[in-house]
Design a protein around this motif. Structure first.
Motif, PDB file in Angstrom:
ATOM      1  N   LYS A 168      -4.160  10.231   2.947  1.00 32.39           N
ATOM      2  CA  LYS A 168      -4.762   9.145   2.165  1.00 32.39           C
ATOM      3  C   LYS A 168      -5.419   8.175   3.129  1.00 32.39           C
ATOM      4  N   SER A 208      -4.511   1.573  -0.500  1.00 31.92           N
ATOM      5  CA  SER A 208      -4.395   1.167  -1.897  1.00 31.92           C
ATOM      6  C   SER A 208      -2.973   1.409  -2.371  1.00 31.92           C
ATOM      7  N   SER A 209      -2.567   0.612  -3.383  1.00 33.74           N
ATOM      8  CA  SER A 209      -1.288   0.852  -4.049  1.00 33.74           C
ATOM      9  C   SER A 209      -1.454   1.842  -5.197  1.00 33.74           C
ATOM     10  N   ALA A 210      -2.715   2.159  -5.524  1.00 35.05           N
ATOM     11  CA  ALA A 210      -3.005   3.075  -6.623  1.00 35.05           C
ATOM     12  C   ALA A 210      -3.129   4.499  -6.103  1.00 35.05           C
ATOM     13  N   GLU A 211      -3.251   5.444  -7.022  1.00 37.36           N
ATOM     14  CA  GLU A 211      -3.346   6.863  -6.674  1.00 37.36           C
ATOM     15  C   GLU A 211      -4.618   7.457  -7.261  1.00 37.36           C
ATOM     16  N   THR A 259      -7.792   5.829   2.131  1.00 33.61           N
ATOM     17  CA  THR A 259      -8.149   4.577   1.465  1.00 33.61           C
ATOM     18  C   THR A 259      -6.879   3.768   1.233  1.00 33.61           C
ATOM     19  N   ASN A 265       0.833  -1.192   0.000  1.00 31.85           N
ATOM     20  CA  ASN A 265       0.000   0.000   0.000  1.00 31.85           C
ATOM     21  C   ASN A 265       0.873   1.250   0.000  1.00 31.85           C
ATOM     22  N   TYR A 273      -9.116   9.135  -2.887  1.00 30.96           N
ATOM     23  CA  TYR A 273      -8.616   8.357  -1.759  1.00 30.96           C
ATOM     24  C   TYR A 273      -8.196   9.242  -0.588  1.00 30.96           C
TER      25      TYR A 273
END
Length: 299
Positions: A124, A128-131, A126, A100, A135
């Motif tokens: 952040k 997640s490994s995403a952006e 949320t 993450n 988030y």
């Protein structure tokens, strides 16, 4: 000053002006540094930027990102416009062992119809490994128009406003709740909040792990307390247009108010609709006014 290997980027229109990118080993150092210099009719030039062999970077003057005319030592310019595309953003990230991306942002946004910018501190929330901007949660907002600070809100109406979203209720003893918690770092402290259904503000001193309540002291080292007045003349000064200034209520069969001093105590007691005056610490009854209007005096 040492070994020097450089690449020059001269001005096409002004002789002896330009930039150089060089590898320099100063004073016989074993490892070189990468240096950028600005030249204005000078052989050695003025050092602008240096990266040493350890990877540490040093700027000799102001740094601008998105601008060639930086304000202060470090300036991020989002550009010209009134949308989120022009937000100036600085992001801090690290990656957890599970992949993450943990992140926080400082963001300058258009806050007051193109006249003032608001500064937001976002985290952040949320995992997640995403952006994605979705988030992130606005943790703190500082209004550019008036300097007000909002926690949980982007439109604070006072110098400090703390918003707890959702329905706010009176606290449950032993459960952390409210808008503000003052503590010494232990499992107890003072909670403050507001009840959404009634608009009533509340203060509760208690533990946050068990149903234990504690005392609250007002002006413990001196000073008067005013209710309905900004100029209290006594330790407790109550001022109101209401006919009832003080209501003492007990859920049991009787209740009393005690007046104490260094010599003893006296009090007023209500029981079974009778009013009793008593003296001494043992509570000796001296006078009783019955619900029927009779007065009994003992002594």
């Amino acid at each position: 000053n040492g070994d020097l290997t450089s690449i020059s980027f001269p001005s096409s229109s002004v002789p002896n002006y330009g930039m150089t990118l060089s590898g320099e080993r100063t004073n016989g150092a074993a490892s070189p540094s990468l240096v950028i210099r600005s030249h204005s009719n000078s052989d050695i030039g003025i050092e602008v930027f240096r990266i040493n062999s350890s990877g540490a970077a040093t700027f000799a003057s102001s740094v601008g990102i998105g601008t060639d005319n930086p304000i202060g030592n470090f300036n991020i310019d989002g550009g010209t416009g009134d949308t989120t595309t022009q937000d100036a953003v600085q992001t801090f990230t690290r990656t957890s062992s599970t992949g993450n991306v943990l992140a926080a942002k400082i963001r300058l946004v258009d806050g007051s119809a193109t006249t003032h910018g608001d500064l937001k501190f976002q985290v952040k929330t949320t995992a997640s490994s995403a952006e994605s901007d979705s988030y992130y949660t606005d943790a703190v907002t500082i209004k550019g128009s008036n300097g007000n600070v909002g926690i949980g809100t982007d439109s604070p109406d006072a110098k400090l406003e703390i918003l707890k979203s959702g329905t706010n209720t009176f606290p449950t003893l032993g459960t952390a709740d409210g808008n503000l918690y003052l503590t010494d770092g232990g499992l107890w402290g003072m909670f403050m909040g507001v009840d959404s259904s009634s608009g009533t503000g509340w203060i509760q001193q208690m533990r946050n792990d068990s149903a234990v309540a504690y005392d609250i002291s007002l002006n413990p080292v001196g000073g008067n307390v005013g209710i309905g007045t900004d100029n209290p003349n006594n330790p407790l000064h109550i001022e109101s247009s209401s006919a009832v200034l003080l209501n003492l209520e007990c859920t049991g069969a009787s209740s009393f108010a005690q007046l104490s001093n260094s010599g003893g105590a006296a009090g007023i007691k209500s029981t079974a609709n009778d009013l009793i005056l008593w003296t001494s610490t043992s509570g000796t009854e001296r006078m009783r006014i019955t619900s029927g209007g009779d007065v009994n005096i003992k002594g």
